[in-house]
Design a protein around this motif. Structure first.
Motif, PDB file in Angstrom:
ATOM      1  N   UNK A   1       0.853  -1.188   0.000  1.00 16.40           N
ATOM      2  CA  UNK A   1       0.000   0.000   0.000  1.00 16.40           C
ATOM      3  C   UNK A   1       0.886   1.234   0.000  1.00 16.40           C
ATOM      4  N   UNK A   2       0.356   2.359  -0.449  1.00 10.52           N
ATOM      5  CA  UNK A   2       1.170   3.595  -0.427  1.00 10.52           C
ATOM      6  C   UNK A   2       1.749   3.902   0.952  1.00 10.52           C
ATOM      7  N   UNK A   3       1.040   3.485   1.996  1.00 13.44           N
ATOM      8  CA  UNK A   3       1.524   3.731   3.361  1.00 13.44           C
ATOM      9  C   UNK A   3       2.784   2.927   3.684  1.00 13.44           C
ATOM     10  N   UNK A   4       3.112   1.959   2.855  1.00 11.58           N
ATOM     11  CA  UNK A   4       4.328   1.180   3.061  1.00 11.58           C
ATOM     12  C   UNK A   4       5.561   1.873   2.477  1.00 11.58           C
ATOM     13  N   UNK A   5       5.356   2.978   1.788  1.00  6.32           N
ATOM     14  CA  UNK A   5       6.468   3.719   1.211  1.00  6.32           C
ATOM     15  C   UNK A   5       7.393   4.219   2.313  1.00  6.32           C
TER      16      UNK A   5
ATOM     17  N   UNK B   1      22.340  -1.476   8.838  1.00  8.16           N
ATOM     18  CA  UNK B   1      22.830  -1.372   7.478  1.00  8.16           C
ATOM     19  C   UNK B   1      22.279  -0.128   6.802  1.00  8.16           C
ATOM     20  N   UNK B   2      22.668   0.047   5.550  1.00 12.16           N
ATOM     21  CA  UNK B   2      22.112   1.155   4.786  1.00 12.16           C
ATOM     22  C   UNK B   2      20.700   0.773   4.365  1.00 12.16           C
ATOM     23  N   UNK B   3      19.908   1.709   4.026  1.00 10.87           N
ATOM     24  CA  UNK B   3      18.530   1.418   3.689  1.00 10.87           C
ATOM     25  C   UNK B   3      18.328   1.152   2.216  1.00 10.87           C
ATOM     26  N   UNK B   4      17.150   0.627   1.923  1.00 11.13           N
ATOM     27  CA  UNK B   4      16.731   0.450   0.544  1.00 11.13           C
ATOM     28  C   UNK B   4      15.339   1.069   0.404  1.00 11.13           C
ATOM     29  N   UNK B   5      15.162   1.860  -0.632  1.00 13.12           N
ATOM     30  CA  UNK B   5      13.924   2.618  -0.781  1.00 13.12           C
ATOM     31  C   UNK B   5      12.823   1.738  -1.375  1.00 13.12           C
ATOM     32  N   UNK B   6      11.671   1.781  -0.731  1.00 15.19           N
ATOM     33  CA  UNK B   6      10.473   1.130  -1.256  1.00 15.19           C
ATOM     34  C   UNK B   6       9.435   2.217  -1.500  1.00 15.19           C
ATOM     35  N   UNK B   7       8.952   2.292  -2.724  1.00 16.06           N
ATOM     36  CA  UNK B   7       7.942   3.281  -3.080  1.00 16.06           C
ATOM     37  C   UNK B   7       6.753   2.557  -3.691  1.00 16.06           C
ATOM     38  N   UNK B   8       5.589   2.798  -3.091  1.00 14.38           N
ATOM     39  CA  UNK B   8       4.363   2.173  -3.579  1.00 14.38           C
ATOM     40  C   UNK B   8       3.482   3.269  -4.150  1.00 14.38           C
ATOM     41  N   UNK B   9       3.185   3.166  -5.419  1.00  8.63           N
ATOM     42  CA  UNK B   9       2.379   4.187  -6.082  1.00  8.63           C
ATOM     43  C   UNK B   9       0.906   3.797  -6.033  1.00  8.63           C
ATOM     44  N   UNK B  10       0.063   4.828  -5.954  1.00  4.15           N
ATOM     45  CA  UNK B  10      -1.383   4.581  -5.871  1.00  4.15           C
ATOM     46  C   UNK B  10      -2.014   4.563  -7.256  1.00  4.15           C
TER      47      UNK B  10
END
Length: 130
Positions: free
Chosen positions: A86-90, A121-130
């Motif tokens: 869901x977008x909220x998981x971004x 660790x370093x992060x990894x970007x997660x982007x959820x589009x609506x």
């Protein structure tokens, strides 16, 4: 201790992603690995964590029922399978580690929480589009 997170990306609502966390410099069975996330303007929150010794898994918040954590001890790698995104998981997703013995890991997981982590660790970007 080195933790390398990967697998983030852009996905549509309802899609899936699998994150990986490769841990090095540790005896994997002695450690727990956790996934945390931080969205812009929000505090970091725990998502899920797993014991390297017996595979006990814990989930917090909205991860319950949608995300699944697993480990491959032979590869020193922990996975986070994220479904029904869901977008909220971004957020930026981070993996972290804690040596279980002598830490607050036990007190945290006794309450169903992921706590006591002190290697990040370093992060990894997660982007959820609506």
């Amino acid at each position: 201790v080195q933790l390398q997170a990967s697998g983030g990306g852009l996905v549509q609502t309802g899609g899936s992603l699998r994150l990986s966390c490769l841990a090095s410099g540790i005896t994997f069975d002695d450690y727990a690995i956790g996934w945390f996330r931080q969205a812009p303007g929000k505090e970091r929150e725990a998502v899920s964590c797993i014991s390297g010794s017996d595979g006990s898994a814990y989930y917090e918040g909205s991860a319950k029922g949608r995300f699944s954590i697993s480990s491959d001890n032979a590869k020193n790698t922990v996975y986070l399978q994220m479904n029904s995104l869901e977008p909220e998981d971004t957020a930026v997703y981070y993996c972290a580690a804690v040596q279980m013995y002598g830490s607050s890991w036990w007190r945290s997981t006794a309450r169903g929480l992921c706590g006591g982590f002190d290697y990040w660790g370093q992060g990894t970007q997660v982007t959820v589009s609506s």
